[in-house]
Design a protein around this motif. Structure first.
Motif, short mmCIF file in Angstrom:
data_model
loop_
_atom_site.label_atom_id
_atom_site.label_comp_id
_atom_site.label_asym_id
_atom_site.label_seq_id
_atom_site.Cartn_x
_atom_site.Cartn_y
_atom_site.Cartn_z
N GLU A 81 0.82 -1.22 0.00
CA GLU A 81 0.00 0.00 0.00
C GLU A 81 0.85 1.27 0.00
O GLU A 81 0.57 2.20 -0.75
N LYS A 82 1.89 1.31 0.82
CA LYS A 82 2.74 2.51 0.88
C LYS A 82 3.40 2.80 -0.46
O LYS A 82 3.51 3.95 -0.86
N GLU A 83 3.84 1.76 -1.14
CA GLU A 83 4.47 1.93 -2.45
C GLU A 83 3.46 2.46 -3.48
O GLU A 83 3.80 3.33 -4.28
N ILE A 84 2.24 1.95 -3.43
CA ILE A 84 1.21 2.39 -4.37
C ILE A 84 0.82 3.83 -4.08
O ILE A 84 0.64 4.63 -5.00
N ILE A 85 0.72 4.19 -2.81
CA ILE A 85 0.41 5.57 -2.43
C ILE A 85 1.49 6.51 -2.97
O ILE A 85 1.19 7.56 -3.53
N GLN A 86 2.75 6.13 -2.82
CA GLN A 86 3.86 6.94 -3.34
C GLN A 86 3.77 7.06 -4.85
O GLN A 86 3.98 8.13 -5.42
N LEU A 87 3.42 5.96 -5.52
CA LEU A 87 3.30 5.94 -6.97
C LEU A 87 2.20 6.91 -7.42
O LEU A 87 2.40 7.69 -8.35
N ILE A 88 1.05 6.86 -6.75
CA ILE A 88 -0.07 7.76 -7.08
C ILE A 88 0.31 9.21 -6.81
O ILE A 88 0.05 10.10 -7.61
N ASN A 89 0.96 9.44 -5.67
CA ASN A 89 1.36 10.80 -5.30
C ASN A 89 2.32 11.38 -6.33
O ASN A 89 2.21 12.55 -6.71
N SER A 90 3.23 10.56 -6.83
CA SER A 90 4.22 11.02 -7.80
C SER A 90 3.69 11.08 -9.23
O SER A 90 4.25 11.78 -10.07
N ASN A 91 2.63 10.32 -9.50
CA ASN A 91 2.08 10.20 -10.85
C ASN A 91 0.56 10.26 -10.83
O ASN A 91 -0.10 9.24 -11.10
N PRO A 92 -0.03 11.39 -10.52
CA PRO A 92 -1.49 11.46 -10.37
C PRO A 92 -2.27 11.10 -11.63
O PRO A 92 -3.45 10.77 -11.55
N ARG A 93 -1.61 11.10 -12.77
CA ARG A 93 -2.31 10.73 -14.02
C ARG A 93 -2.72 9.26 -14.05
O ARG A 93 -3.50 8.86 -14.91
N ILE A 94 -2.19 8.45 -13.14
CA ILE A 94 -2.56 7.03 -13.14
C ILE A 94 -3.86 6.77 -12.39
O ILE A 94 -4.37 5.65 -12.43
N LEU A 95 -4.40 7.77 -11.74
CA LEU A 95 -5.69 7.62 -11.06
C LEU A 95 -6.83 7.48 -12.06
O LEU A 95 -6.81 8.11 -13.11
N THR A 96 -7.83 6.69 -11.70
CA THR A 96 -9.07 6.67 -12.47
C THR A 96 -9.74 8.01 -12.19
O THR A 96 -9.98 8.35 -11.03
N ARG A 97 -10.02 8.76 -13.23
CA ARG A 97 -10.58 10.10 -13.06
C ARG A 97 -11.79 10.25 -13.97
O ARG A 97 -11.92 9.51 -14.93
N PRO A 98 -12.62 11.23 -13.69
CA PRO A 98 -12.59 12.13 -12.54
C PRO A 98 -13.05 11.42 -11.27
O PRO A 98 -13.63 10.34 -11.33
N VAL A 99 -12.77 12.06 -10.15
CA VAL A 99 -13.23 11.57 -8.86
C VAL A 99 -14.14 12.63 -8.27
O VAL A 99 -13.77 13.80 -8.21
N LEU A 100 -15.32 12.21 -7.89
CA LEU A 100 -16.27 13.13 -7.25
C LEU A 100 -16.50 12.69 -5.83
O LEU A 100 -16.66 11.50 -5.56
N GLU A 101 -16.54 13.66 -4.93
CA GLU A 101 -16.87 13.40 -3.53
C GLU A 101 -18.08 14.26 -3.21
O GLU A 101 -18.04 15.48 -3.34
N VAL A 102 -19.15 13.60 -2.79
CA VAL A 102 -20.39 14.30 -2.43
C VAL A 102 -20.76 13.79 -1.04
O VAL A 102 -21.25 12.67 -0.88
N GLY A 103 -20.49 14.63 -0.04
CA GLY A 103 -20.74 14.21 1.34
C GLY A 103 -19.89 13.00 1.67
O GLY A 103 -18.68 13.01 1.51
N SER A 104 -20.53 11.93 2.10
CA SER A 104 -19.81 10.71 2.48
C SER A 104 -19.79 9.68 1.34
O SER A 104 -19.45 8.53 1.55
#
Length: 102
Positions: A60-83
């Motif tokens: 998990e820590k490695e994947i978090i670092q990967l996402i943090n360094s390369n945000p384009r790899i996220l499935t996007r867009p991401v919407l947050e509505v309340g909870s």
């Protein structure tokens, strides 16, 4: 974003290239979307494919670092509505999400 504008829904846009998600935000996003951190990554992303990494062998820590360094790899867009949250664009799911808002 066009769908949100067309529906006249107010939203806050965050440019993840200029303002990347921090590790705790990535964990929150995974929790919100009810998936593991590795489930946030879009394996079809050209950026991800070029990396040649195997998510299944990463912690998990490695994947978090990967996402943090390369945000384009996220499935996007991401919407947050309340909870609640959703990733990727699916008009039907957007409609359902916003009909429950309130």
């Amino acid at each position: 974003m066009a769908w949100l504008r067309d529906q006249q829904i107010d939203f806050t846009y965050r440019d993840l290239l200029k303002n990347p998600l921090q590790p705790q935000e990535i964990k929150h996003l995974a929790s919100l979307l009810e998936r593991e951190v590795r489930g946030l990554v879009n394996p079809k992303s050209q950026v991800f494919k070029k990396m040649g990494v195997n998510l299944e062998t990463m912690g998990e820590k490695e994947i978090i670092q990967l996402i943090n360094s390369n945000p384009r790899i996220l499935t996007r867009p991401v919407l947050e509505v309340g909870s609640r949250g959703i990733s990727g664009f699916k008009a039907g799911e957007y409609e359902q999400l916003f009909s429950k808002k309130g």
